[in-house]
Design a protein around this motif. Sequence first.
Motif, mmCIF file in Angstrom:
data_model
loop_
_atom_site.group_PDB
_atom_site.id
_atom_site.type_symbol
_atom_site.label_atom_id
_atom_site.label_comp_id
_atom_site.label_asym_id
_atom_site.label_seq_id
_atom_site.Cartn_x
_atom_site.Cartn_y
_atom_site.Cartn_z
ATOM 1 N N ILE A 9 0.832 -1.203 0.000
ATOM 2 C CA ILE A 9 0.000 0.000 0.000
ATOM 3 C C ILE A 9 0.865 1.251 0.000
ATOM 4 N N LEU A 10 1.865 1.295 0.851
ATOM 5 C CA LEU A 10 2.739 2.464 0.917
ATOM 6 C C LEU A 10 3.483 2.669 -0.395
ATOM 7 N N THR A 11 3.924 1.581 -1.021
ATOM 8 C CA THR A 11 4.618 1.671 -2.305
ATOM 9 C C THR A 11 3.697 2.215 -3.382
ATOM 10 N N LEU A 12 2.470 1.704 -3.444
ATOM 11 C CA LEU A 12 1.521 2.178 -4.448
ATOM 12 C C LEU A 12 1.167 3.636 -4.232
ATOM 13 N N GLU A 31 -2.098 7.832 -10.363
ATOM 14 C CA GLU A 31 -3.159 7.590 -9.384
ATOM 15 C C GLU A 31 -4.047 6.426 -9.842
ATOM 16 N N GLU A 32 -4.380 6.391 -11.129
ATOM 17 C CA GLU A 32 -5.198 5.300 -11.670
ATOM 18 C C GLU A 32 -4.459 3.966 -11.575
ATOM 19 N N LEU A 33 -3.162 3.982 -11.835
ATOM 20 C CA LEU A 33 -2.360 2.763 -11.725
ATOM 21 C C LEU A 33 -2.374 2.253 -10.282
ATOM 22 N N ALA A 34 -2.176 3.141 -9.333
ATOM 23 C CA ALA A 34 -2.197 2.745 -7.924
ATOM 24 C C ALA A 34 -3.562 2.190 -7.549
ATOM 25 N N LEU A 35 -4.625 2.848 -8.006
ATOM 26 C CA LEU A 35 -5.975 2.374 -7.722
ATOM 27 C C LEU A 35 -6.220 1.005 -8.346
ATOM 28 N N ASP A 36 -5.797 0.825 -9.595
ATOM 29 C CA ASP A 36 -5.947 -0.479 -10.264
ATOM 30 C C ASP A 36 -5.278 -1.586 -9.459
ATOM 31 N N GLU A 37 -4.065 -1.306 -8.978
ATOM 32 C CA GLU A 37 -3.319 -2.326 -8.234
ATOM 33 C C GLU A 37 -3.960 -2.605 -6.872
ATOM 34 N N LEU A 38 -4.465 -1.577 -6.210
ATOM 35 C CA LEU A 38 -5.156 -1.790 -4.935
ATOM 36 C C LEU A 38 -6.415 -2.633 -5.139
ATOM 37 N N ILE A 39 -7.171 -2.330 -6.183
ATOM 38 C CA ILE A 39 -8.383 -3.108 -6.467
ATOM 39 C C ILE A 39 -8.017 -4.545 -6.804
ATOM 40 N N ARG A 40 -6.971 -4.732 -7.586
ATOM 41 C CA ARG A 40 -6.522 -6.090 -7.929
ATOM 42 C C ARG A 40 -6.107 -6.851 -6.663
ATOM 43 N N ALA A 41 -5.397 -6.187 -5.763
ATOM 44 C CA ALA A 41 -4.990 -6.839 -4.512
ATOM 45 C C ALA A 41 -6.214 -7.168 -3.666
ATOM 46 N N MET A 42 -7.200 -6.267 -3.643
ATOM 47 C CA MET A 42 -8.415 -6.481 -2.850
ATOM 48 C C MET A 42 -9.224 -7.659 -3.383
ATOM 49 N N GLU A 43 -9.222 -7.845 -4.692
ATOM 50 C CA GLU A 43 -9.989 -8.932 -5.307
ATOM 51 C C GLU A 43 -9.506 -10.313 -4.862
ATOM 52 N N ALA A 44 -8.317 -10.393 -4.309
ATOM 53 C CA ALA A 44 -7.795 -11.665 -3.809
ATOM 54 C C ALA A 44 -8.442 -12.071 -2.491
ATOM 55 N N TYR A 45 -9.216 -11.162 -1.898
ATOM 56 C CA TYR A 45 -9.816 -11.413 -0.588
ATOM 57 C C TYR A 45 -11.332 -11.423 -0.698
ATOM 58 N N ASP A 46 -11.893 -12.602 -0.675
ATOM 59 C CA ASP A 46 -13.340 -12.779 -0.761
ATOM 60 C C ASP A 46 -13.988 -12.345 0.553
ATOM 61 N N PRO A 47 -15.104 -11.582 0.487
ATOM 62 C CA PRO A 47 -15.778 -11.169 1.726
ATOM 63 C C PRO A 47 -16.300 -12.337 2.568
ATOM 64 N N GLU A 48 -16.416 -13.512 1.973
ATOM 65 C CA GLU A 48 -16.932 -14.666 2.714
ATOM 66 C C GLU A 48 -15.840 -15.574 3.260
ATOM 67 N N GLU A 49 -14.583 -15.258 2.984
ATOM 68 C CA GLU A 49 -13.502 -16.126 3.453
ATOM 69 C C GLU A 49 -13.204 -15.897 4.924
ATOM 70 N N THR A 50 -12.859 -16.961 5.600
ATOM 71 C CA THR A 50 -12.533 -16.869 7.020
ATOM 72 C C THR A 50 -11.148 -17.424 7.326
ATOM 73 N N TYR A 51 -10.492 -17.989 6.333
ATOM 74 C CA TYR A 51 -9.249 -18.696 6.607
ATOM 75 C C TYR A 51 -8.003 -17.823 6.551
ATOM 76 N N ARG A 52 -8.110 -16.594 6.069
ATOM 77 C CA ARG A 52 -6.943 -15.714 6.035
ATOM 78 C C ARG A 52 -7.155 -14.538 6.985
ATOM 79 N N SER A 53 -6.076 -13.860 7.282
ATOM 80 C CA SER A 53 -6.110 -12.731 8.210
ATOM 81 C C SER A 53 -7.006 -11.609 7.705
ATOM 82 N N HIS A 54 -7.869 -11.132 8.580
ATOM 83 C CA HIS A 54 -8.729 -10.005 8.228
ATOM 84 C C HIS A 54 -7.939 -8.698 8.182
#
Length: 163
Positions: A9-12, A31-54
Amino acid sequence: RRDGIVWLILTLEALAQVATEDEDDPDEAAEELALDELIRAMEAYDPEETYRSHERKVELIKALGRRRTERSAEAILPYLKDVDEDVRFAAVDSLATAGDGALAEPIAEVALDDESVRLRQRASEVLAELECTIKGHPRRKEIEAAIPKTAMVDKQGVVKMRK
């Protein structure tokens, strides 16, 4: 690890500032590139998952909230229904920064239906902070009852903070 997400996050965010001399006016492409990468990173975390760190979801949601764009707000919305209360709280809190009054419906749903008292309270505050319109909302009376005493609904059906 949480430290890895914070570093990402700090790097982006730093990259979004690099392309400009004036730090108050970041280059739109960066700014758009940073936003794209943040959204891509967020997509790896499903709102229904419980097995990874919140904590990773929370950090990414906060970073998206700092972007203050419609795209970042849209990326945050699914996390209003996350299985973890801290993630849902971060989503509501970040929408107070990134969102606008058009988010009345999903925020009102949290204010009225979330199992967490602190989350219902924060969501009702955000309705006022964003000056959401609830005119014609089928649950308007419930929303009016849920908003804090520091807020009110005006004649146009807009939730506002009292002055």
